[in-house]
Motif scaffolding. Sequence first.
Motif, PDB file in Angstrom:
ATOM      1  N   ASN A  20       0.823  -1.191   0.000  1.00  0.00           N
ATOM      2  CA  ASN A  20       0.000   0.000   0.000  1.00  0.00           C
ATOM      3  C   ASN A  20       0.862   1.248   0.000  1.00  0.00           C
ATOM      4  O   ASN A  20       1.981   1.254   0.504  1.00  0.00           O
ATOM      5  CB  ASN A  20      -0.883   0.016   1.254  1.00  0.00           C
ATOM      6  CG  ASN A  20      -1.897  -1.097   1.268  1.00  0.00           C
ATOM      7  OD1 ASN A  20      -2.853  -1.069   0.529  1.00  0.00           O
ATOM      8  ND2 ASN A  20      -1.682  -2.106   2.110  1.00  0.00           N
ATOM      9  N   TYR A  23     -13.524   7.188   8.040  1.00  0.00           N
ATOM     10  CA  TYR A  23     -12.455   6.288   7.597  1.00  0.00           C
ATOM     11  C   TYR A  23     -11.361   6.301   8.654  1.00  0.00           C
ATOM     12  O   TYR A  23     -11.058   7.347   9.241  1.00  0.00           O
ATOM     13  CB  TYR A  23     -11.847   6.740   6.264  1.00  0.00           C
ATOM     14  CG  TYR A  23     -10.660   5.876   5.850  1.00  0.00           C
ATOM     15  CD1 TYR A  23     -10.873   4.702   5.158  1.00  0.00           C
ATOM     16  CD2 TYR A  23      -9.358   6.232   6.196  1.00  0.00           C
ATOM     17  CE1 TYR A  23      -9.804   3.894   4.811  1.00  0.00           C
ATOM     18  CE2 TYR A  23      -8.292   5.430   5.865  1.00  0.00           C
ATOM     19  CZ  TYR A  23      -8.517   4.264   5.166  1.00  0.00           C
ATOM     20  OH  TYR A  23      -7.457   3.456   4.834  1.00  0.00           O
ATOM     21  N   ARG A  77      -7.869   3.606  10.394  1.00  0.00           N
ATOM     22  CA  ARG A  77      -7.211   2.337  10.720  1.00  0.00           C
ATOM     23  C   ARG A  77      -6.566   2.490  12.098  1.00  0.00           C
ATOM     24  O   ARG A  77      -5.712   3.357  12.297  1.00  0.00           O
ATOM     25  CB  ARG A  77      -6.129   1.997   9.688  1.00  0.00           C
ATOM     26  CG  ARG A  77      -6.651   1.803   8.264  1.00  0.00           C
ATOM     27  CD  ARG A  77      -7.352   0.464   8.130  1.00  0.00           C
ATOM     28  NE  ARG A  77      -7.803   0.224   6.768  1.00  0.00           N
ATOM     29  CZ  ARG A  77      -9.023   0.495   6.322  1.00  0.00           C
ATOM     30  NH1 ARG A  77      -9.923   1.049   7.123  1.00  0.00           N
ATOM     31  NH2 ARG A  77      -9.363   0.224   5.069  1.00  0.00           N
ATOM     32  N   LYS A  91     -16.524   2.759   8.705  1.00  0.00           N
ATOM     33  CA  LYS A  91     -15.377   2.366   7.871  1.00  0.00           C
ATOM     34  C   LYS A  91     -14.051   2.569   8.596  1.00  0.00           C
ATOM     35  O   LYS A  91     -13.035   2.893   8.002  1.00  0.00           O
ATOM     36  CB  LYS A  91     -15.389   3.116   6.541  1.00  0.00           C
ATOM     37  CG  LYS A  91     -16.609   2.803   5.678  1.00  0.00           C
ATOM     38  CD  LYS A  91     -16.548   3.496   4.338  1.00  0.00           C
ATOM     39  CE  LYS A  91     -17.781   3.153   3.498  1.00  0.00           C
ATOM     40  NZ  LYS A  91     -17.772   3.851   2.182  1.00  0.00           N
ATOM     41  N   PHE A 138       0.374  -3.408   6.088  1.00  0.00           N
ATOM     42  CA  PHE A 138      -0.722  -4.181   5.496  1.00  0.00           C
ATOM     43  C   PHE A 138      -2.060  -3.826   6.137  1.00  0.00           C
ATOM     44  O   PHE A 138      -3.029  -3.471   5.463  1.00  0.00           O
ATOM     45  CB  PHE A 138      -0.447  -5.678   5.627  1.00  0.00           C
ATOM     46  CG  PHE A 138      -1.633  -6.539   5.259  1.00  0.00           C
ATOM     47  CD1 PHE A 138      -2.125  -6.547   3.966  1.00  0.00           C
ATOM     48  CD2 PHE A 138      -2.265  -7.311   6.219  1.00  0.00           C
ATOM     49  CE1 PHE A 138      -3.237  -7.322   3.632  1.00  0.00           C
ATOM     50  CE2 PHE A 138      -3.365  -8.089   5.896  1.00  0.00           C
ATOM     51  CZ  PHE A 138      -3.850  -8.088   4.591  1.00  0.00           C
ATOM     52  N   GLY A 180      -3.469  -0.322   5.438  1.00  0.00           N
ATOM     53  CA  GLY A 180      -3.781   0.032   4.067  1.00  0.00           C
ATOM     54  C   GLY A 180      -5.254  -0.096   3.729  1.00  0.00           C
ATOM     55  O   GLY A 180      -6.035  -0.759   4.423  1.00  0.00           O
ATOM     56  N   LYS A 181      -5.639   0.532   2.657  1.00  0.00           N
ATOM     57  CA  LYS A 181      -7.040   0.493   2.223  1.00  0.00           C
ATOM     58  C   LYS A 181      -7.464  -0.906   1.777  1.00  0.00           C
ATOM     59  O   LYS A 181      -8.650  -1.243   1.823  1.00  0.00           O
ATOM     60  CB  LYS A 181      -7.254   1.505   1.105  1.00  0.00           C
ATOM     61  CG  LYS A 181      -7.111   2.939   1.593  1.00  0.00           C
ATOM     62  CD  LYS A 181      -7.416   3.943   0.501  1.00  0.00           C
ATOM     63  CE  LYS A 181      -7.328   5.372   1.046  1.00  0.00           C
ATOM     64  NZ  LYS A 181      -7.631   6.393   0.015  1.00  0.00           N
ATOM     65  N   ASN A 182      -6.515  -1.725   1.355  1.00  0.00           N
ATOM     66  CA  ASN A 182      -6.851  -3.078   0.913  1.00  0.00           C
ATOM     67  C   ASN A 182      -7.242  -4.003   2.062  1.00  0.00           C
ATOM     68  O   ASN A 182      -7.739  -5.106   1.826  1.00  0.00           O
ATOM     69  CB  ASN A 182      -5.681  -3.694   0.144  1.00  0.00           C
ATOM     70  CG  ASN A 182      -5.435  -3.006  -1.177  1.00  0.00           C
ATOM     71  OD1 ASN A 182      -6.320  -2.332  -1.711  1.00  0.00           O
ATOM     72  ND2 ASN A 182      -4.238  -3.160  -1.722  1.00  0.00           N
ATOM     73  N   ALA A 183      -7.008  -3.573   3.295  1.00  0.00           N
ATOM     74  CA  ALA A 183      -7.351  -4.397   4.466  1.00  0.00           C
ATOM     75  C   ALA A 183      -8.699  -4.002   5.051  1.00  0.00           C
ATOM     76  O   ALA A 183      -8.963  -4.216   6.230  1.00  0.00           O
ATOM     77  CB  ALA A 183      -6.257  -4.277   5.531  1.00  0.00           C
ATOM     78  N   ALA A 184      -9.586  -3.469   4.213  1.00  0.00           N
ATOM     79  CA  ALA A 184     -10.854  -2.917   4.695  1.00  0.00           C
ATOM     80  C   ALA A 184     -11.762  -3.957   5.340  1.00  0.00           C
ATOM     81  O   ALA A 184     -12.607  -3.611   6.164  1.00  0.00           O
ATOM     82  CB  ALA A 184     -11.591  -2.237   3.538  1.00  0.00           C
ATOM     83  N   TYR A 185     -11.623  -5.232   4.987  1.00  0.00           N
ATOM     84  CA  TYR A 185     -12.517  -6.262   5.518  1.00  0.00           C
ATOM     85  C   TYR A 185     -11.849  -7.067   6.641  1.00  0.00           C
ATOM     86  O   TYR A 185     -12.382  -8.073   7.087  1.00  0.00           O
ATOM     87  CB  TYR A 185     -12.982  -7.192   4.393  1.00  0.00           C
ATOM     88  CG  TYR A 185     -14.295  -7.888   4.686  1.00  0.00           C
ATOM     89  CD1 TYR A 185     -15.443  -7.166   4.983  1.00  0.00           C
ATOM     90  CD2 TYR A 185     -14.389  -9.281   4.658  1.00  0.00           C
ATOM     91  CE1 TYR A 185     -16.645  -7.796   5.254  1.00  0.00           C
ATOM     92  CE2 TYR A 185     -15.588  -9.934   4.920  1.00  0.00           C
ATOM     93  CZ  TYR A 185     -16.705  -9.184   5.219  1.00  0.00           C
ATOM     94  OH  TYR A 185     -17.903  -9.818   5.481  1.00  0.00           O
TER      95      TYR A 185
END
Length: 245
Positions: free
Chosen positions: A2, A134, A136, A177, A225, A228-233
Motif C-alpha cells: 500500500n 475512515y 485504521r 469504515k 498491510f 492500508g485500504k486493501n485491508a478494509a474487511y
Amino acid sequence: MNTFTEQKAVVTGATRGIGRAITEALLAQGATVIGLYNGNTRAAEELITNCPCPERLQLHRIDVSDYQAVECFFRQVEEEFDTIDILVNNAGIRRDAALAMMRKEDWNQVIDVNLTGGYNMTKFAIQLMMKQKYGRIIFITSPMGHLGFAGQANYSASKAGQVGMMKSLSKEVAKRKITVNCISPGFIGTDFLDGLSDAQVKAYKKMVPARRFGTPEEVADAVLFLAGKNAAYINGSVLEVTGGL
C-alpha cells in the motif's frame, strides 16, 4: 504494498525499536507521521537527524497515560490536520516481578501506559476519524496476553486487555469504515529484550519454531498491510508475527 501519500498517521512509542521501524516504513510509503515518545530525547533527535523526509515527520514528547496531555495533543492535531487516517498504539513498558513481590507502582504504571494509554489515544483518534468516516487503528499487543510468562502478570494483563478493547471497539466503529486490529509480535530483536542473559536468549530462540527472533521491520510490514485500504474487511483480528510461537 500500500502507499500512504497524503495520509496522516499517529504512532506512539515512535522513536525506538518497533515504533521507529513503523514510523520509517510509513514515511517511506508517503505518509505524514506524528510520532509520540515519552523519555528518550536522544533517540528522538537521532530519528529526526536521519530522516530523509523531515518535512513529513513531527515528534511530540507526551506521556500517553496522561489523559489531559493526550486530549491537548489531539486538539493540536485537529487544528493542523483536521483529521487522521491511522493510529498505531505501540507505546509499552515492562516492569517484571513475581506477582507476590510486585510493587503496586509497577502494576499501576504498566497498566496505565500499555492499556489506559491505548484508551486515551484511541478515544480522541476515533473522534477525528469519524469526521471523514475512515480510519485504521492498530494495537501492538503481545502473545504474553494469552500465553503468560512468570514475572509478567502486569504486562500480560495489559496486553490481554488491549485485545479485549480492540474486539469491542471494532464492533462499535465498523459502520464508519474504521477498522481496529491488533498485531502481536513475538520475540523481536530490540532493546525491549535488554537484560536477558545469553542462556535466556538461547532458550527463547529454541521456543520459536523459526529458531530466531524477528526484526522490527517485519512487524512494520504487518502494520503497513493492516493500515492500508486493501485491508478494509479485516476487523477485530489479531495478526501474529511470532515465527510460529
